[in-house]
Scaffold this motif. Structure first.
Motif, PDB file in Angstrom:
ATOM      1  N   SER A  11       0.834  -1.196   0.000  1.00 57.35           N
ATOM      2  CA  SER A  11       0.000   0.000   0.000  1.00 57.35           C
ATOM      3  C   SER A  11       0.867   1.243   0.000  1.00 57.35           C
ATOM      4  O   SER A  11       1.916   1.292   0.636  1.00 57.35           O
ATOM      5  CB  SER A  11      -0.905   0.011   1.238  1.00 57.35           C
ATOM      6  N   LEU A  12       0.408   2.259  -0.720  1.00 54.45           N
ATOM      7  CA  LEU A  12       1.109   3.535  -0.751  1.00 54.45           C
ATOM      8  C   LEU A  12       0.500   4.520   0.239  1.00 54.45           C
ATOM      9  O   LEU A  12       0.974   5.622   0.395  1.00 54.45           O
ATOM     10  CB  LEU A  12       1.030   4.140  -2.160  1.00 54.45           C
ATOM     11  N   PHE A 148       5.366  16.551   1.212  1.00 58.17           N
ATOM     12  CA  PHE A 148       4.422  15.621   0.600  1.00 58.17           C
ATOM     13  C   PHE A 148       5.077  14.270   0.337  1.00 58.17           C
ATOM     14  O   PHE A 148       6.299  14.165   0.239  1.00 58.17           O
ATOM     15  CB  PHE A 148       3.897  16.206  -0.719  1.00 58.17           C
ATOM     16  N   VAL A 149       4.249  13.257   0.222  1.00 60.05           N
ATOM     17  CA  VAL A 149       4.718  11.892  -0.039  1.00 60.05           C
ATOM     18  C   VAL A 149       4.273  11.494  -1.439  1.00 60.05           C
ATOM     19  O   VAL A 149       3.120  11.723  -1.823  1.00 60.05           O
ATOM     20  CB  VAL A 149       4.140  10.902   0.998  1.00 60.05           C
ATOM     21  N   ARG A 150       5.192  10.905  -2.198  1.00 65.29           N
ATOM     22  CA  ARG A 150       4.860  10.488  -3.560  1.00 65.29           C
ATOM     23  C   ARG A 150       5.671   9.244  -3.942  1.00 65.29           C
ATOM     24  O   ARG A 150       6.803   9.059  -3.477  1.00 65.29           O
ATOM     25  CB  ARG A 150       5.133  11.611  -4.564  1.00 65.29           C
ATOM     26  N   PRO A 151       5.112   8.378  -4.783  1.00 65.98           N
ATOM     27  CA  PRO A 151       5.861   7.197  -5.229  1.00 65.98           C
ATOM     28  C   PRO A 151       6.856   7.559  -6.323  1.00 65.98           C
ATOM     29  O   PRO A 151       6.610   8.457  -7.135  1.00 65.98           O
ATOM     30  CB  PRO A 151       4.761   6.278  -5.770  1.00 65.98           C
ATOM     31  N   ILE A 152       7.974   6.855  -6.334  1.00 69.11           N
ATOM     32  CA  ILE A 152       8.965   6.998  -7.405  1.00 69.11           C
ATOM     33  C   ILE A 152       9.388   5.603  -7.843  1.00 69.11           C
ATOM     34  O   ILE A 152       9.054   4.610  -7.190  1.00 69.11           O
ATOM     35  CB  ILE A 152      10.195   7.823  -6.957  1.00 69.11           C
ATOM     36  N   TYR A 153      10.115   5.523  -8.945  1.00 65.95           N
ATOM     37  CA  TYR A 153      10.567   4.239  -9.488  1.00 65.95           C
ATOM     38  C   TYR A 153       9.391   3.274  -9.633  1.00 65.95           C
ATOM     39  O   TYR A 153       9.422   2.141  -9.144  1.00 65.95           O
ATOM     40  CB  TYR A 153      11.661   3.621  -8.626  1.00 65.95           C
ATOM     41  N   ALA A 154       8.351   3.748 -10.324  1.00 68.66           N
ATOM     42  CA  ALA A 154       7.151   2.939 -10.600  1.00 68.66           C
ATOM     43  C   ALA A 154       6.532   2.378  -9.327  1.00 68.66           C
ATOM     44  O   ALA A 154       5.979   1.288  -9.320  1.00 68.66           O
ATOM     45  CB  ALA A 154       7.492   1.811 -11.572  1.00 68.66           C
ATOM     46  N   GLY A 155       6.618   3.152  -8.234  1.00 65.95           N
ATOM     47  CA  GLY A 155       5.991   2.737  -6.991  1.00 65.95           C
ATOM     48  C   GLY A 155       6.832   1.827  -6.129  1.00 65.95           C
ATOM     49  O   GLY A 155       6.394   1.391  -5.064  1.00 65.95           O
ATOM     50  N   ASN A 156       8.068   1.541  -6.552  1.00 61.19           N
ATOM     51  CA  ASN A 156       8.919   0.659  -5.774  1.00 61.19           C
ATOM     52  C   ASN A 156       9.612   1.375  -4.619  1.00 61.19           C
ATOM     53  O   ASN A 156      10.243   0.734  -3.775  1.00 61.19           O
ATOM     54  CB  ASN A 156       9.976   0.006  -6.679  1.00 61.19           C
ATOM     55  N   SER A 285       1.644 -10.486 -17.234  1.00 62.61           N
ATOM     56  CA  SER A 285       2.816 -11.026 -16.533  1.00 62.61           C
ATOM     57  C   SER A 285       3.078 -10.300 -15.219  1.00 62.61           C
ATOM     58  O   SER A 285       3.467 -10.904 -14.229  1.00 62.61           O
ATOM     59  CB  SER A 285       4.049 -10.944 -17.433  1.00 62.61           C
ATOM     60  N   GLY A 286       2.880  -8.961 -15.213  1.00 60.47           N
ATOM     61  CA  GLY A 286       3.083  -8.203 -13.980  1.00 60.47           C
ATOM     62  C   GLY A 286       4.352  -7.380 -13.960  1.00 60.47           C
ATOM     63  O   GLY A 286       5.044  -7.322 -12.938  1.00 60.47           O
ATOM     64  N   ALA A 287       4.661  -6.699 -15.068  1.00 58.24           N
ATOM     65  CA  ALA A 287       5.808  -5.788 -15.090  1.00 58.24           C
ATOM     66  C   ALA A 287       5.570  -4.656 -14.097  1.00 58.24           C
ATOM     67  O   ALA A 287       4.426  -4.286 -13.821  1.00 58.24           O
ATOM     68  CB  ALA A 287       5.995  -5.218 -16.498  1.00 58.24           C
ATOM     69  N   ILE A 288       6.656  -4.108 -13.554  1.00 56.11           N
ATOM     70  CA  ILE A 288       6.517  -3.104 -12.504  1.00 56.11           C
ATOM     71  C   ILE A 288       5.740  -1.881 -12.993  1.00 56.11           C
ATOM     72  O   ILE A 288       5.053  -1.226 -12.212  1.00 56.11           O
ATOM     73  CB  ILE A 288       7.884  -2.669 -11.938  1.00 56.11           C
ATOM     74  N   LYS A 295      -1.742  -1.833  -8.120  1.00 49.72           N
ATOM     75  CA  LYS A 295      -1.446  -2.631  -6.934  1.00 49.72           C
ATOM     76  C   LYS A 295      -2.114  -2.115  -5.662  1.00 49.72           C
ATOM     77  O   LYS A 295      -2.062  -2.770  -4.622  1.00 49.72           O
ATOM     78  CB  LYS A 295       0.054  -2.765  -6.723  1.00 49.72           C
ATOM     79  N   ASP A 296      -2.789  -0.961  -5.727  1.00 45.47           N
ATOM     80  CA  ASP A 296      -3.573  -0.491  -4.579  1.00 45.47           C
ATOM     81  C   ASP A 296      -4.992  -1.037  -4.599  1.00 45.47           C
ATOM     82  O   ASP A 296      -5.805  -0.682  -3.735  1.00 45.47           O
ATOM     83  CB  ASP A 296      -3.626   1.044  -4.553  1.00 45.47           C
ATOM     84  N   SER A 297      -5.310  -1.896  -5.566  1.00 40.12           N
ATOM     85  CA  SER A 297      -6.637  -2.515  -5.629  1.00 40.12           C
ATOM     86  C   SER A 297      -6.883  -3.326  -4.366  1.00 40.12           C
ATOM     87  O   SER A 297      -5.958  -3.925  -3.804  1.00 40.12           O
ATOM     88  CB  SER A 297      -6.733  -3.420  -6.856  1.00 40.12           C
ATOM     89  N   LYS A 298      -8.147  -3.351  -3.917  1.00 44.81           N
ATOM     90  CA  LYS A 298      -8.457  -4.021  -2.658  1.00 44.81           C
ATOM     91  C   LYS A 298      -8.259  -5.533  -2.738  1.00 44.81           C
ATOM     92  O   LYS A 298      -7.684  -6.145  -1.847  1.00 44.81           O
ATOM     93  CB  LYS A 298      -9.904  -3.696  -2.253  1.00 44.81           C
ATOM     94  N   THR A 299      -8.729  -6.156  -3.814  1.00 43.62           N
ATOM     95  CA  THR A 299      -8.551  -7.588  -4.023  1.00 43.62           C
ATOM     96  C   THR A 299      -8.074  -7.811  -5.453  1.00 43.62           C
ATOM     97  O   THR A 299      -8.692  -7.331  -6.406  1.00 43.62           O
ATOM     98  CB  THR A 299      -9.868  -8.360  -3.812  1.00 43.62           C
TER      99      THR A 299
END
Length: 334
Positions: A11-12, A148-156, A285-288, A295-299
């Protein structure tokens, strides 16, 4: 062969709460289409309210009366500025950015906020350049009025950034904040400053794809296909399943690049960011870059014949099977 996997969903979302300090005043740019406020604007309003101080909404359009009426009744909005002009009919970014800058100069707003949608990403960087400040993009949390908080590197990785600019220009990841509700009383409205019509581009034409299915950005259920679908015709399998459960249909960038579906369906770092209650990844396949968009989806449910596919690392439920067998069987039982 069938397999079941459960993993903790990353989770982000971080804590969003702080004691507001200083004189904060925020201008929220309202995105709308067909006289309806975009769902992502409601999330951006929640972020704006978190900053403390007053929140003024800016509505522009050729005939924005219906949108103004809706925005004025949103919780957290203290005033609505209205820019009524034919120049805003097609939401050209040069015209909107000029309006933002003129409005900021007249009212002295400390923060300019919009959703990190295609619209926001088109307008806000131009406004930041005109104001000669750095933009803070795609925030997922607010630590203070300047941090502020933010994702970088495709959320990694998650970065906490501080802006020393006197004017903060911000775009908000809609899935990171809840949607704003409605207020008991309507906020007052007044005219916005006049803006200079942009000369960098002109509207030529627009081709929209109509669908009875939910909008991908706001759907509570999403079924997405990847390169494993093999061609565009096979996406019909996903449409059949989507119709059974009232879901929107999306795709990975690999499927879009291969020409299977239109790029308006692309989910991922360079596509749309979604966080539905249910996300079904079929032949992905699930590339980043794709994971960053869902990936923040609940299920998360993954269907892939490769048991080592990276998508299973974020899936709550995994089905290792041939999608051309599994999807019709699942659709039949829904």
């Amino acid at each position: 062969m069938f397999a079941l996997r459960r993993t903790a969903l990353p989770s982000l979302s971080l804590a969003r709460g702080y004691a507001a300090t200083g004189n904060v005043s925020t201008l929220l740019l309202v995105e709308h289409k067909d006289n309806k406020v975009a769902a992502s604007t409601l999330n951006a309003l929640t972020a704006a309210s978190t900053l403390g101080g007053s929140v003024t909404a800016l509505v522009a359009g050729n005939a924005p009366e219906a949108v103004v009426g809706e925005v004025s009744k949103l919780a957290g909005v203290s005033k609505v500025l209205v820019a009524k002009d034919a120049a805003f009919t097609h939401a050209l970014p040069e015209t909107y950015s000029s309006l933002l800058v003129e409005t900021q100069k007249k009212h002295g707003f400390t923060h300019l906020i919009a959703s990190h949608s295609a619209f926001g990403k088109n307008v806000m960087p131009r406004a930041a350049a005109l104001l000669d400040v750095a933009q803070v993009s795609d925030i997922t949390a607010i630590s203070s009025a300047d941090t502020f908080v933010r994702p970088i590197y495709a959320g990694n990785a998650i970065a906490t950034v501080k802006s020393n600019d006197s004017i903060k220009v911000i775009t908000v990841r809609g899935t990171a904040f809840p949607a704003a509700g409605h207020a008991d009383a309507a906020a007052p409205s007044e005219d916005a400053p006049a803006a200079t019509a942009g000369t960098g581009s002109e509207f030529v034409s627009e081709h929209m794809q109509k669908s009875d299915r939910p909008e991908l950005d706001s759907a509570s259920r999403v079924i997405a296909g990847g390169r494993g679908m093999k061609n565009g015709e096979n996406f019909g399998l996903l449409y059949d399943m989507a119709d059974k459960i009232g879901a929107a249909v999306g795709a990975s960038r690999a499927a879009v690049d291969a020409g299977y579906v239109d790029n308006s369906l692309q989910i991922g770092q360079t596509g749309k960011i979604v966080a539905p209650e249910l996300y079904v990844a079929v032949g992905i396949s699930g590339a980043i870059q794709h994971l960053a968009g869902m990936k923040d989806s609940k299920t998360i449910v993954a269907i892939n014949k490769d048991p080592e596919a990276p998508i299973f690392q974020v899936a709550d439920y995994g089905l290792v099977a041939d999608l051309f067998t599994a999807v019709p069987e699942l659709t039949k039982k829904l």
